[in-house]
Design an enzyme around this catalytic site. Structure first.
Site, PDB file in Angstrom:
ATOM      1  N   VAL A  11     -11.409  49.904 -66.895  1.00 29.82           N
ATOM      2  CA  VAL A  11     -11.463  50.855 -68.016  1.00 29.82           C
ATOM      3  C   VAL A  11     -12.872  50.931 -68.594  1.00 29.82           C
ATOM      4  O   VAL A  11     -13.413  52.010 -68.837  1.00 29.82           O
ATOM      5  CB  VAL A  11     -10.450  50.431 -69.115  1.00 29.82           C
ATOM      6  CG1 VAL A  11     -10.631  51.266 -70.372  1.00 29.82           C
ATOM      7  CG2 VAL A  11      -9.032  50.543 -68.598  1.00 29.82           C
ATOM      8  N   ARG A 154      -5.751  57.195 -64.658  1.00 25.71           N
ATOM      9  CA  ARG A 154      -4.987  56.754 -63.489  1.00 25.71           C
ATOM     10  C   ARG A 154      -5.950  56.195 -62.465  1.00 25.71           C
ATOM     11  O   ARG A 154      -6.989  56.807 -62.194  1.00 25.71           O
ATOM     12  CB  ARG A 154      -4.247  57.925 -62.836  1.00 25.71           C
ATOM     13  CG  ARG A 154      -3.041  58.411 -63.583  1.00 25.71           C
ATOM     14  CD  ARG A 154      -2.609  59.746 -63.039  1.00 25.71           C
ATOM     15  NE  ARG A 154      -3.716  60.706 -63.103  1.00 25.71           N
ATOM     16  CZ  ARG A 154      -3.747  61.866 -62.460  1.00 25.71           C
ATOM     17  NH1 ARG A 154      -2.766  62.207 -61.657  1.00 25.71           N
ATOM     18  NH2 ARG A 154      -4.765  62.683 -62.595  1.00 25.71           N
ATOM     19  N   GLU A 155      -5.630  55.061 -61.890  1.00 25.54           N
ATOM     20  CA  GLU A 155      -6.471  54.535 -60.814  1.00 25.54           C
ATOM     21  C   GLU A 155      -6.502  55.563 -59.694  1.00 25.54           C
ATOM     22  O   GLU A 155      -5.493  56.192 -59.385  1.00 25.54           O
ATOM     23  CB  GLU A 155      -5.901  53.207 -60.296  1.00 25.54           C
ATOM     24  CG  GLU A 155      -6.071  52.101 -61.302  1.00 25.54           C
ATOM     25  CD  GLU A 155      -5.611  50.754 -60.783  1.00 25.54           C
ATOM     26  OE1 GLU A 155      -5.647  50.523 -59.573  1.00 25.54           O
ATOM     27  OE2 GLU A 155      -5.203  49.942 -61.634  1.00 25.54           O
ATOM     28  N   CYS A 263      -0.590  48.875 -65.047  1.00 22.75           N
ATOM     29  CA  CYS A 263      -0.215  49.416 -66.361  1.00 22.75           C
ATOM     30  C   CYS A 263       1.286  49.539 -66.593  1.00 22.75           C
ATOM     31  O   CYS A 263       1.819  48.944 -67.523  1.00 22.75           O
ATOM     32  CB  CYS A 263      -0.871  50.772 -66.568  1.00 22.75           C
ATOM     33  SG  CYS A 263      -2.644  50.625 -66.749  1.00 22.75           S
TER      34      CYS A 263
END
Ligand code: UDX
Length: 434
Positions: A11, A154-155, A263
């Site tokens: 992040v 979102r990854e 997450c």
């Protein structure tokens, strides 16, 4: 404007690099010296499309800097983002020790007004806890504001999500902090991004509620997939028709192996815990967590059943190890559960993933890691698609059929058409389709 981002994990690094791309002067801070040195050389510690380019360009352009010196970063910055990890504790609650350490460090180095922002996903009430810690540790009385500005990255699409978000949430107590945050996000105003301005507690809850709702949507369709199999219906068509209802929407209705990643599993558990502490029973979120566990178990059991309960000595090929495509992240990945169960039952595992093999190797050395899907399929008794990477969507199925020892095909991301695979001679299993 100068800002500091404390914590150069996923992040923090995406946030820092993207703000630099907006023209802001960003200092990314981390206590891990070797990580900082590598970042200066443009080496990104994880896989995220598009990020390396932005990091290198902005570092070269002087808008993005990396340091281990928190004091300097705090001194020169107006806004300080806390983006350190909040790992789950044994009971599912989030461990705030890194957030608290960073808040203390910031306080000790504050000499003038600052806006302290939490980007990490933190339990409701953490902003005020940070306020207390900072007040307690200030060396001299200095004014400051606390803000909650949750990320929704979102990854695999984090850069895109930052540059073109669905919304920006800003939770603050005073207009001054809101104005500074809006100024920071000005480039997004220009593309008419909706801004939700609210109080700190509400902003903190929005993140958990969003991720728990997404998890619930996935678990709902996964339960329906089970029912589809039982009655002979097609979950893809059910989901498509449900999604066409504007009140529902088509996203996050793909039945599969359940949600994983850093997450959704963590945030659902943490929200249940937060609610329990307040005497509130979140039955739906609990049910979503439970349905997710059952889905992995149920689909793994189907593989065992296909071998009449015994996979001992059987070669099973796994296509995809990452929890989803376009990432090397294997945290809470369904692959871990499947591989673990099959290894326990003494199967021989071959696997390929375009990005996550190195991460998987550190957990499982006893697997045969391959260079592509065909090497995995060679002499395999069964093939299991676990992650829907694009390169698995158009496999040469005739070739696969020829090189496999047997013909069991588990398409656990519903990529292929059942009829086509059956016509090719596979015993084909997917999720919620007959
Ligand atoms: C999520 C949120 O989307 C993001 O906003 C938040 O900030 C972090 O958590 P991420 O974990 O990167 O992002 O992945 P996401 O794309 O949301 O997928 C989560 C999981 O759900 C994956 O395991 C994926 O395979 C699964 N999923 C998703 C489904 O099984 N079906 C779907 O329809 C959608």
């Amino acid at each position: 404007m100068h800002i500091a981002i404390i914590g150069t994990g996923y992040v923090g690094l995406v946030t820092g690099a993207c703000f630099a791309e907006f023209g802001v002067f960003v200092t990314c801070v981390d206590k891990d010296k070797s990580k900082i040195e590598k970042l200066k050389e443009g080496i990104i510690p994880f896989y995220e499309p598009g990020l390396e380019d932005i990091v290198k360009r902005n570092y070269k352009g002087g808008r993005l800097n990396f340091t281990t010196n928190i004091q300097e970063a705090v001194e020169e910055s107006l806004v300080i983002f806390i983006a350190v990890g909040t790992p789950p504790r044994g009971d599912g609650s989030a461990d705030l020790k890194y957030v608290e350490e960073v808040a203390t460090e910031i306080a000790k180095n504050m000499t003038n007004y600052k806006v302290i922002v939490t980007k990490s996903t933190v339990p409701v009430g953490t902003g005020f806890k940070i306020k207390e810690i900072i007040t307690k540790n200030l060396k001299k009385p200095v004014e400051f504001d606390i803000v909650s500005n949750p990320e929704f990255l979102r990854e695999g699409s984090a850069v895109e999500d930052f540059m073109r978000p669905n919304r920006v949430v800003i939770g603050a107590e005073r207009p001054q902090a809101i104005a500074i945050m809006k100024d920071l996000y000005r480039p997004l105003y220009l593309i008419e991004t909706p801004f939700v301005i609210t109080d700190v507690l509400t902003a903190e809850l929005i993140k958990y509620a969003t991720n728990s709702f997404l998890a619930t949507k996935i678990s709902f369709i996964n339960e329906i997939s089970h029912l589809c199999e039982a009655v002979g219906a097609d979950v893809k068509t059910v989901a498509k028709a449900m999604g066409l209802d504007g009140r529902i929407g088509p996203k996050f209705l793909h039945a599969g192996l359940g949600f994983g990643g850093s997450c959704l599993p963590k945030d659902t558990m943490a929200l249940v815990k937060i609610a329990e502490e307040k005497g509130v029973n979140l039955g739906i979120v609990k049910a979503a967590i439970e349905a997710n566990r059952r889905q992995k178990e149920r689909l793994t059991h189907k593989i065992l059943e296909a071998f009449n309960g015994s996979v001992e000595g059987k070669t099973i090929g796994i296509l995809g190890l990452a929890f989803k495509p376009n990432t090397d992240d294997i945290r809470e990945a369904p692959s871990v559960y499947i591989v673990n169960t099959l290894l326990e039952k003494k199967a021989i595992i071959k696997a390929f993933d375009p990005a996550a093999i190195e991460n998987f190797k550190s957990m499982y050395s006893e697997i045969q890691y391959c260079n592509d899907a065909y090497e995995v399929a060679k002499d395999a008794d069964a093939l299991v698609i676990v992650t829907e990477w694009n390169q698995f969507r158009n496999l040469d199925l005739e070739r696969i059929k020829k090189i496999m020892r047997s013909n069991l095909f588990f398409d656990y991301r519903n990529i292929y058409e059942p009829k086509r695979l059956k016509d090719l001679g596979f015993i084909y299993h997917s999720v919620g389709r007959c």
